[in-house]
Structures are given as C-alpha cells and as structure tokens.
Design a protein around this motif. Structure first.
Motif, PDB file in Angstrom:
ATOM      1  N   VAL A  59       0.777  -1.317   0.168  1.00 57.79           N
ATOM      2  CA  VAL A  59       0.122  -0.107  -0.019  1.00 57.79           C
ATOM      3  C   VAL A  59       0.994   1.343  -0.630  1.00 57.79           C
ATOM      4  O   VAL A  59       2.240   1.588   0.725  1.00 57.79           O
ATOM      5  CB  VAL A  59      -1.246  -0.207   1.322  1.00 57.79           C
ATOM      6  N   ILE A  60       0.759   2.078  -1.119  1.00 59.26           N
ATOM      7  CA  ILE A  60       1.311   2.912  -1.337  1.00 59.26           C
ATOM      8  C   ILE A  60       1.174   4.487  -0.781  1.00 59.26           C
ATOM      9  O   ILE A  60      -0.187   4.804  -2.013  1.00 59.26           O
ATOM     10  CB  ILE A  60       2.429   3.414  -2.040  1.00 59.26           C
ATOM     11  N   ILE A  61       1.617   5.569  -0.153  1.00 59.49           N
ATOM     12  CA  ILE A  61       0.607   6.398   0.382  1.00 59.49           C
ATOM     13  C   ILE A  61       1.732   7.796  -0.403  1.00 59.49           C
ATOM     14  O   ILE A  61       3.404   7.607   0.144  1.00 59.49           O
ATOM     15  CB  ILE A  61       1.144   7.273   1.925  1.00 59.49           C
ATOM     16  N   LYS A  62       1.189   8.300  -1.090  1.00 67.05           N
ATOM     17  CA  LYS A  62       1.993   8.862  -2.396  1.00 67.05           C
ATOM     18  C   LYS A  62       2.459  10.914  -1.879  1.00 67.05           C
ATOM     19  O   LYS A  62       0.884  10.776  -0.065  1.00 67.05           O
ATOM     20  CB  LYS A  62       1.224   9.594  -3.608  1.00 67.05           C
ATOM     21  N   LYS A  63       2.821  11.502  -2.017  1.00 68.82           N
ATOM     22  CA  LYS A  63       3.112  13.178  -1.487  1.00 68.82           C
ATOM     23  C   LYS A  63       1.708  13.402  -0.679  1.00 68.82           C
ATOM     24  O   LYS A  63       1.531  14.304   0.094  1.00 68.82           O
ATOM     25  CB  LYS A  63       3.797  13.859  -2.706  1.00 68.82           C
ATOM     26  N   ASP A  64       0.973  13.254  -2.085  1.00 69.72           N
ATOM     27  CA  ASP A  64      -0.476  14.612  -2.207  1.00 69.72           C
ATOM     28  C   ASP A  64      -1.381  13.303  -1.016  1.00 69.72           C
ATOM     29  O   ASP A  64      -2.781  13.669  -1.576  1.00 69.72           O
ATOM     30  CB  ASP A  64      -1.320  14.803  -3.913  1.00 69.72           C
ATOM     31  N   ASN A  65      -0.805  12.364  -0.413  1.00 69.30           N
ATOM     32  CA  ASN A  65      -2.103  11.112   0.606  1.00 69.30           C
ATOM     33  C   ASN A  65      -2.837  10.008   0.003  1.00 69.30           C
ATOM     34  O   ASN A  65      -3.902   9.555   0.489  1.00 69.30           O
ATOM     35  CB  ASN A  65      -2.601  11.792   1.479  1.00 69.30           C
ATOM     36  N   SER A  66      -2.970  10.108  -1.307  1.00 66.88           N
ATOM     37  CA  SER A  66      -3.243   9.519  -2.718  1.00 66.88           C
ATOM     38  C   SER A  66      -2.777   7.820  -1.982  1.00 66.88           C
ATOM     39  O   SER A  66      -1.364   7.512  -1.756  1.00 66.88           O
ATOM     40  CB  SER A  66      -3.620   9.599  -4.089  1.00 66.88           C
ATOM     41  N   LEU A  67      -3.764   6.885  -2.605  1.00 69.37           N
ATOM     42  CA  LEU A  67      -3.856   5.499  -1.963  1.00 69.37           C
ATOM     43  C   LEU A  67      -2.596   4.875  -2.781  1.00 69.37           C
ATOM     44  O   LEU A  67      -3.428   5.221  -4.593  1.00 69.37           O
ATOM     45  CB  LEU A  67      -4.015   5.055  -0.921  1.00 69.37           C
ATOM     46  N   ALA A  68      -2.200   4.028  -3.151  1.00 70.27           N
ATOM     47  CA  ALA A  68      -1.095   3.467  -4.611  1.00 70.27           C
ATOM     48  C   ALA A  68      -1.660   1.942  -4.224  1.00 70.27           C
ATOM     49  O   ALA A  68      -1.243   1.632  -3.136  1.00 70.27           O
ATOM     50  CB  ALA A  68      -0.683   3.719  -5.662  1.00 70.27           C
ATOM     51  N   LEU A  69      -2.134   1.031  -5.091  1.00 66.34           N
ATOM     52  CA  LEU A  69      -1.484  -0.417  -4.460  1.00 66.34           C
ATOM     53  C   LEU A  69      -0.700  -1.131  -5.568  1.00 66.34           C
ATOM     54  O   LEU A  69      -0.925  -0.924  -6.725  1.00 66.34           O
ATOM     55  CB  LEU A  69      -3.247  -1.413  -4.500  1.00 66.34           C
ATOM     56  N   ARG A  70       0.570  -1.560  -4.921  1.00 68.10           N
ATOM     57  CA  ARG A  70       1.142  -2.778  -5.918  1.00 68.10           C
ATOM     58  C   ARG A  70       1.174  -3.985  -4.856  1.00 68.10           C
ATOM     59  O   ARG A  70       1.627  -4.446  -4.218  1.00 68.10           O
ATOM     60  CB  ARG A  70       2.439  -2.043  -6.421  1.00 68.10           C
ATOM     61  N   ASP A  71       1.189  -5.217  -6.469  1.00 66.99           N
ATOM     62  CA  ASP A  71       1.352  -6.992  -6.314  1.00 66.99           C
ATOM     63  C   ASP A  71       2.858  -6.753  -6.652  1.00 66.99           C
ATOM     64  O   ASP A  71       3.170  -6.971  -7.613  1.00 66.99           O
ATOM     65  CB  ASP A  71      -0.495  -7.521  -6.929  1.00 66.99           C
ATOM     66  N   HIS A  72       3.192  -7.705  -5.573  1.00 69.90           N
ATOM     67  CA  HIS A  72       4.201  -7.381  -5.669  1.00 69.90           C
ATOM     68  C   HIS A  72       4.872  -9.028  -6.709  1.00 69.90           C
ATOM     69  O   HIS A  72       6.063  -9.455  -7.698  1.00 69.90           O
ATOM     70  CB  HIS A  72       5.528  -7.670  -4.765  1.00 69.90           C
ATOM     71  N   ALA A  73       3.705 -10.039  -6.729  1.00 73.12           N
ATOM     72  CA  ALA A  73       3.845 -11.098  -6.775  1.00 73.12           C
ATOM     73  C   ALA A  73       3.385 -11.574  -8.011  1.00 73.12           C
ATOM     74  O   ALA A  73       4.179 -12.197  -9.195  1.00 73.12           O
ATOM     75  CB  ALA A  73       2.869 -12.001  -6.226  1.00 73.12           C
ATOM     76  N   SER A  74       2.650  -9.994  -8.850  1.00 70.73           N
ATOM     77  CA  SER A  74       3.153 -10.291  -9.881  1.00 70.73           C
ATOM     78  C   SER A  74       3.643  -9.053 -10.719  1.00 70.73           C
ATOM     79  O   SER A  74       3.781  -8.231  -9.574  1.00 70.73           O
ATOM     80  CB  SER A  74       1.267  -9.902 -10.414  1.00 70.73           C
ATOM     81  N   ALA A  75       3.683  -8.924 -12.148  1.00 76.22           N
ATOM     82  CA  ALA A  75       4.219  -7.824 -12.882  1.00 76.22           C
ATOM     83  C   ALA A  75       3.745  -6.545 -12.773  1.00 76.22           C
ATOM     84  O   ALA A  75       4.300  -5.455 -13.337  1.00 76.22           O
ATOM     85  CB  ALA A  75       5.330  -8.415 -13.806  1.00 76.22           C
ATOM     86  N   ASP A  76       2.347  -6.180 -12.043  1.00 73.22           N
ATOM     87  CA  ASP A  76       1.980  -5.077 -11.805  1.00 73.22           C
ATOM     88  C   ASP A  76       2.131  -4.110 -11.801  1.00 73.22           C
ATOM     89  O   ASP A  76       2.908  -4.273 -10.513  1.00 73.22           O
ATOM     90  CB  ASP A  76       0.566  -5.399 -11.479  1.00 73.22           C
ATOM     91  N   ALA A  77       2.298  -3.128 -12.194  1.00 68.06           N
ATOM     92  CA  ALA A  77       2.502  -1.735 -11.971  1.00 68.06           C
ATOM     93  C   ALA A  77       1.255  -0.883 -10.787  1.00 68.06           C
ATOM     94  O   ALA A  77       0.490  -1.563 -11.098  1.00 68.06           O
ATOM     95  CB  ALA A  77       2.538  -1.081 -13.080  1.00 68.06           C
TER      96      ALA A  77
END
Length: 137
Positions: A59-77
């Motif tokens: 779970v990525i919290i960016k500078k503007d407090n928006s959230l992003a999700l990355r699955d390290h199991a797959s090569a998805d961005a």
C-alpha cells in the motif's frame, strides 16, 4: 629514651605473599584450561518450510495522500485506489492466500497521521500481517 622513628607505623606493603598467590593461581589455570571441553550447544532443528514466502501487497501513500496498491507477486505496476477499493482488493488476496502479507510504504514527507489512518482502516477490516516498508541506507 626511645627514638621517634621506632614508634612510626611501617608504610611499606610486603607484596611477596600476593605474588606467590598469583603465581599459584596462574599455574592452576594453565594446567586446567587444556582439560576443559569447549561448550557445545545442541540446537533444535526444524524442517524446511512447505511453502515459500509470498510476495507482499504494498500500500503506497503518496505525497498528496493518495493511495496506490502494488502486488509484488505479479509484475503489475502500481494502480491508484480509494480506501474502500484497497480493503476489498486486500481481503480478496488474503481470502485466496491467508499468509499474504501487506506492507505500507509512504513518502517521507507524508504526515505520520496518514500512515496511522491507513493502518487503522486495515486493522478495523481484520487484515492480518500488516507491516511498514522502509528503505535502507
């Protein structure tokens, strides 16, 4: 009459007995040291893990407090998600694999309060295995 020097206490210490004791102890240690066995500890052994550890969901919290999700199991961005979408996706992944860890990574300029909010949302939804991701120097 006696002289004054005969009544003076002796101000020298006789160190010969101390040296004798020290030498006796040294000889005792030199004789007994080779006879001692070095301590060996029998450690318990375990079998190999049956399943390899799974790659975490980040779970990525960016500078503007928006959230992003990355699955390290797959090569998805990473893809941007709302708080509700994040919880739904994580719950689906953990339903498929109960050992799926979740890590939170935040930009260093993000307030600590935002990280705690995300952790609180995950905890209220009974998401297990939540950790913080840091970068080593």
């Amino acid at each position: 009459m006696r002289s004054r020097s005969s009544h003076r206490p002796m101000s020298q210490i006789n160190v010969v007995p101390y040296i004798d004791v020290m030498l006796v102890l040294l000889v005792i240690f030199m004789v007994t040291a080779p006879m001692m066995n070095p301590g060996q500890v029998d450690l318990p052994s375990i079998g190999k893990a049956l399943t390899p550890p799974t790659a975490p969901l980040e779970v990525i919290i960016k500078k503007d407090n928006s959230l992003a999700l990355r699955d390290h199991a797959s090569a998805d961005a990473e893809h941007e998600v709302s708080s509700e979408e994040m919880v739904i996706t994580i719950k689906q992944k953990q339903a498929a694999n109960a050992e799926q860890p979740v890590v939170i990574s935040a930009d260093k300029n993000v307030r600590y309060e935002e990280v705690i909010k995300v952790m609180d949302v995950l905890q209220r939804q009974q998401v297990k295995k939540v950790g913080l991701l840091t970068q080593s120097k």
